[in-house]
Design an enzyme around this catalytic site. Structure first.
Site, PDB file in Angstrom:
ATOM      1  N   CYS B 114       0.883  -1.176   0.000  1.00  0.00           N
ATOM      2  CA  CYS B 114       0.000   0.000   0.000  1.00  0.00           C
ATOM      3  C   CYS B 114       0.910   1.212   0.000  1.00  0.00           C
ATOM      4  O   CYS B 114       1.515   1.528   1.014  1.00  0.00           O
ATOM      5  CB  CYS B 114      -0.902  -0.002   1.234  1.00  0.00           C
ATOM      6  SG  CYS B 114      -1.849   1.535   1.416  1.00  0.00           S
ATOM      7  N   CYS B 117      -0.749   4.407   2.177  1.00  0.00           N
ATOM      8  CA  CYS B 117      -0.866   4.342   3.641  1.00  0.00           C
ATOM      9  C   CYS B 117      -0.395   2.962   4.093  1.00  0.00           C
ATOM     10  O   CYS B 117       0.782   2.632   3.933  1.00  0.00           O
ATOM     11  CB  CYS B 117      -2.258   4.704   4.141  1.00  0.00           C
ATOM     12  SG  CYS B 117      -3.641   3.866   3.330  1.00  0.00           S
ATOM     13  N   SER B 118      -1.287   2.151   4.647  1.00  0.00           N
ATOM     14  CA  SER B 118      -0.853   0.841   5.141  1.00  0.00           C
ATOM     15  C   SER B 118      -2.004  -0.158   5.089  1.00  0.00           C
ATOM     16  O   SER B 118      -2.193  -0.947   5.997  1.00  0.00           O
ATOM     17  CB  SER B 118      -0.321   0.963   6.569  1.00  0.00           C
ATOM     18  OG  SER B 118      -1.270   1.628   7.382  1.00  0.00           O
ATOM     19  N   CYS B 119      -2.803  -0.113   4.012  1.00  0.00           N
ATOM     20  CA  CYS B 119      -3.922  -1.048   3.853  1.00  0.00           C
ATOM     21  C   CYS B 119      -3.397  -2.483   3.932  1.00  0.00           C
ATOM     22  O   CYS B 119      -2.376  -2.815   3.323  1.00  0.00           O
ATOM     23  CB  CYS B 119      -4.602  -0.826   2.511  1.00  0.00           C
ATOM     24  SG  CYS B 119      -5.325   0.818   2.322  1.00  0.00           S
TER      25      CYS B 119
END
Lengths: 117, 215, 117
Positions: B114, B117-119
């Protein structure tokens, strides 16, 4: 006079779909990511702007997440599409074989048809 | 284990003897107290969600993968409908995310990142490792996946197509790794024990233990 | 293109393809407040008090310097505070006063007996 389609295939003609409810793109369609630069919030990475790919599949319709980022949580939806881009299309100096690719969900407002490019 | 919530005492092991209170420990506690007093969130709601988070570990994803390796119909359903098929095993999705399962084959290797962000597929894998959330992995996975994979010790032959998935919307992605050679007589549980978190992100393959025990 | 345009066009978290420090396979066990922060984020999203998308937007709005200096969950908490002020659900003074109360409570009772709670 046109033949009536079978009952099961007929749709109710009085129903008007919401804006964006009917997906204009289909799997296999060539598309280009438009070049624009929103302030404050976006979910299309800069590395994809202006790049051409192919629709892999439709994803569930959703609210435009650029607006969702500022608090909208209901109302009309449009489709996300999972798009395939060859790595060599994104990075001109890509260090790998030409079949390597990147797949990403892109919101409908960011895509234009590349069929007649 | 329950963490403390607003108005509760903090456990002994949380702070050192000498240091001042952590600024962000104070900020979190103050926010949670104010939101609870204003009835914006319910008492105990954060604590319950901590229990939900703690119940989600890579072992859940590993069970899904092992089932897919031994049950062809399950595998087909999983690839067609990731979330619905995980739910068959009782894995609930506590958020609005969907799940696509990406199958590695002899000719395709999938890698998930991702960049914005940090999906991460938290309902099936738990919380992501720090390296997944930090800039080097996110910056490099989309531009030089082969060099990055090599730093994990994963060498992908040029004949194999690399598919990098950059996760940006409400969809999450789980890699279905290849079943390792020499595991024909393994039980489903033994297979699940081989499947690591990193294999389900797509940065390493699943390997059988040298002695065939899967250790 | 001028550098100020580049600066305006790229959100701090849009890092795909950007130069980066060397990769290290690091991880750590979450501290209790970090775990509570993650759970709080989920609960705020469930109630649509702060949706996941608003949280992302709020973190980006912290700016490059603050994003660079703060840790992952430190950024989340800072963004939550600002968004709650923007929505009129809390005021800066209310939060400052409560933080002072909480801090003095933690100082006065740094390691209380959990059984006495």
């Amino acid at each position: 006079m046109a033949e009536q389609p079978p009952e099961s295939a007929r749709t109710l003609i009085e129903v008007v779909p919401a804006l964006g409810e009917v997906a204009p793109l289909r799997p296999g369609d060539p598309v280009r990511v438009v070049i624009r630069f929103p302030l404050g919030h976006y979910r299309v990475p800069l590395y994809l702007r202006g790049k051409t790919g192919t629709v892999e599949r439709l994803v569930t319709p959703a609210i435009d997440n650029e607006e969702e980022g500022f608090g909208r949580n209901a109302g009309d939806r449009r489709y996300y599409y999972r798009i395939v881009f060859p790595m060599t299309e994104i990075w001109t100096d890509y260090a790998g074989p030409p079949h390597d690719n990147l797949r990403i969900e892109v919101f409908e407002t960011w895509l234009e048809s590349a069929r007649h490019a | 284990m329950h963490e403390h919530g607003p108005g509760e005492s903090r456990p002994h092991d949380e702070i050192t003897e000498t240091g001042p209170p952590d600024y962000f420990d104070v900020l979190e506690t103050a926010l949670e107290e104010l939101l609870t007093e204003r009835n914006l969130i319910r008492p105990g709601e954060v604590r319950h969600q901590i229990d939900v988070l703690d119940s989600r570990t890579p072992a859940l994803g590993a069970k899904v993968i092992a089932r897919a390796w031994v049950d062809a119909e399950f595998r087909a359903r999983l690839l067609a409908d990731g979330r619905g098929t995980c739910e068959e095993l009782g894995i609930t999705f506590y958020d609005d995310t969907g799940l696509i399962v990406l199958e590695n084959t002899a000719t395709v290797h999938n890698l998930v990142v991702c960049t914005l962000c940090s999906c991460y597929p938290r309902p099936v894998l738990g919380l992501p490792p720090d390296w997944y959330k930090q800039k080097p992995y996110r910056a490099r996975a989309v531009v030089e996946p082969r060099a990055l994979l090599a730093e994990f010790g994963t060498i992908i032959p040029d004949e194999v197509e690399i598919r990098v998935t950059d996760s940006t919307s409400a969809l999450r992605f789980l890699v279905l790794p290849r079943r390792p050679e020499g595991t024909d007589d393994f039980t489903e549980e033994q297979l699940a024990a081989l499947v690591t978190r990193d294999a389900m992100i797509g940065v390493v393959p699943v390997t059988a233990g040298k002695d065939g025990s899967g250790a | 293109m001028t550098s100020i345009e580049d600066f305006m066009r790229r959100l701090p978290n849009d890092v795909g393809g950007q130069p980066s420090p060397a990769f290290q396979r690091v991880d750590h066990e979450l501290k209790p407040w970090e775990k509570r922060c993650h759970a709080l984020a989920d609960v705020l999203d469930f109630h649509k008090i702060i949706s996941t998308e608003e949280k992302r937007r709020g973190v980006e709005a912290l700016g490059t310097e603050m994003i660079g200096r703060l840790g992952y969950y430190e950024r989340w908490l800072t963004a939550f505070a600002v968004i709650l002020f923007q929505k009129g659900l809390l005021t800066p003074t209310q939060l400052a006063e409560r933080m002072a109360v909480v801090e003095s409570r933690f100082r006065a009772d740094p390691a209380p007996d959990p059984a006495a709670a």
